[in-house]
Design a protein around this motif. Sequence first.
Motif, short mmCIF file in Angstrom:
data_model
loop_
_atom_site.label_atom_id
_atom_site.label_comp_id
_atom_site.label_asym_id
_atom_site.label_seq_id
_atom_site.Cartn_x
_atom_site.Cartn_y
_atom_site.Cartn_z
N SER A 1 32.30 -19.24 -30.48
CA SER A 1 32.80 -17.99 -29.91
C SER A 1 31.66 -17.03 -29.67
O SER A 1 30.60 -17.13 -30.30
CB SER A 1 33.84 -17.35 -30.85
N ASP A 2 31.89 -16.08 -28.78
CA ASP A 2 30.88 -15.08 -28.42
C ASP A 2 31.11 -13.82 -29.25
O ASP A 2 32.11 -13.12 -29.06
CB ASP A 2 30.98 -14.77 -26.94
N GLY A 3 30.19 -13.52 -30.18
CA GLY A 3 30.31 -12.32 -30.99
C GLY A 3 31.40 -12.41 -32.03
O GLY A 3 31.90 -13.49 -32.34
N VAL A 4 31.79 -11.27 -32.57
CA VAL A 4 32.77 -11.24 -33.65
C VAL A 4 34.14 -10.75 -33.19
O VAL A 4 35.11 -10.82 -33.96
CB VAL A 4 32.28 -10.34 -34.81
N HIS A 5 34.24 -10.27 -31.96
CA HIS A 5 35.50 -9.68 -31.51
C HIS A 5 36.30 -10.58 -30.59
O HIS A 5 37.43 -10.24 -30.23
CB HIS A 5 35.23 -8.34 -30.81
N ASP A 6 35.74 -11.71 -30.18
CA ASP A 6 36.43 -12.62 -29.28
C ASP A 6 37.23 -13.63 -30.10
O ASP A 6 36.65 -14.47 -30.79
CB ASP A 6 35.42 -13.33 -28.37
N ASP A 7 38.57 -13.56 -30.04
CA ASP A 7 39.41 -14.49 -30.79
C ASP A 7 40.09 -15.50 -29.89
O ASP A 7 41.05 -16.17 -30.30
CB ASP A 7 40.46 -13.72 -31.60
#
Length: 398
Positions: free
Chosen positions: A200-206
């Motif tokens: 996943s890209d970053g911590v906010h993409d679910d």
Amino acid sequence: MAGFSDNPSAPKILLAKPSIVAGAPVAGKFGRGGAAEDDSAHLRSRVPSVASLNLLSDSWDFHIDRFLPFLTENTEFTVIGVIGPPGVGKSTIMNELYGFDSTSPGMLPPFSVLSEETRVMARHCSTGIEPRISSERIILLDTQPVFSASVLSEMMRPDGSSTISVINGESMSAELAHELMGIQLAVLLASTCHILLVVSDGVHDDSMWHLMLTVDLLKHGIPDPSLLASSLSQSSSSGLEKDNKVPEREEYIATPVFVHTKLQDQDFAPQNVVQLRKGLMQYFKPSSFVREHDGNKLGEHVSSSMVYNNPMDSKMLNLYAIPLKKKDGNPRAQHESYISALWKLRDQILSMRSPSFARPVSEREWLKNSAKIWEQVKNSPIILEYSRTLQHSGMFRR
């Protein structure tokens, strides 16, 4: 098993990804440049180019002929797949798992990585499933991106319909077909791999979390490759199985490793680490991913740089973080560097005790049975019903 060329100056890397074949079409995978390209049946069903080992054709069919000669009857092998959106570093991670040294002169990476030019043109560099196998008998499966605008644009006709028939020859919009392609690809990897990297890209993409939860719901009834024995083997051992039945076991699913890339410095703050880890566990709490395998507890073998090398709880999912690659190499960063994080990820993935298939299976049998599993995935009544539900939901054009 070196490169394909006899020239001693050629790059000597196992199954290095070849360049584009001279004279091959340079349009998109499902070219839309003209009427002949748009509607031509032979373009829709052509197999991968001669220089490619790709397991999937443009018509979304599975082909094993190119890769099969590189496999043996060895039963001690590990299959590692990767899935994720475009530009998150899937191919870079797979090159690291392969052991590719980018500092060695004259060496080509096993998997092509997204160049700056390709990124600026909003294109993707991986198509279908690109397989490679290392000298340690590790089969690596790099895949085309999911949730990719460039993939969607290449498979869309002017009227919005899909050029690819993903389920039972049914006609559907390109948006719905694109959604189902990602699900089918993830179900196949979850059924045929030992370890599946979910990037996943970053911590906010679910979005990848949601995809894997969907896979957990729709995968039922899809066996692992070892259970698709040939009819000859089944008939010869039928009498034996009556007296000595194989004990029932949980439905097979690959061990997921959730990798979040491009994290900023502030993302490594302890409170943010705890929040991401708790969010992951809460999201997958009702799924089959949160369980203990026979002799292999999830999360026990892959620690995360996000928890500063502290081992996770035995029931935690495998979670790993890769910091953003900085050009200036700022030494004041509070966390480990991008390169060291990749090295650590490789060491920990390769040291995992991956789940085993129900029965021993050779590399060649694994590939042949994976093709059969792909047909089961494409003809799955559960996925078909899910696609009809999406069609009637109003989320996708008809």
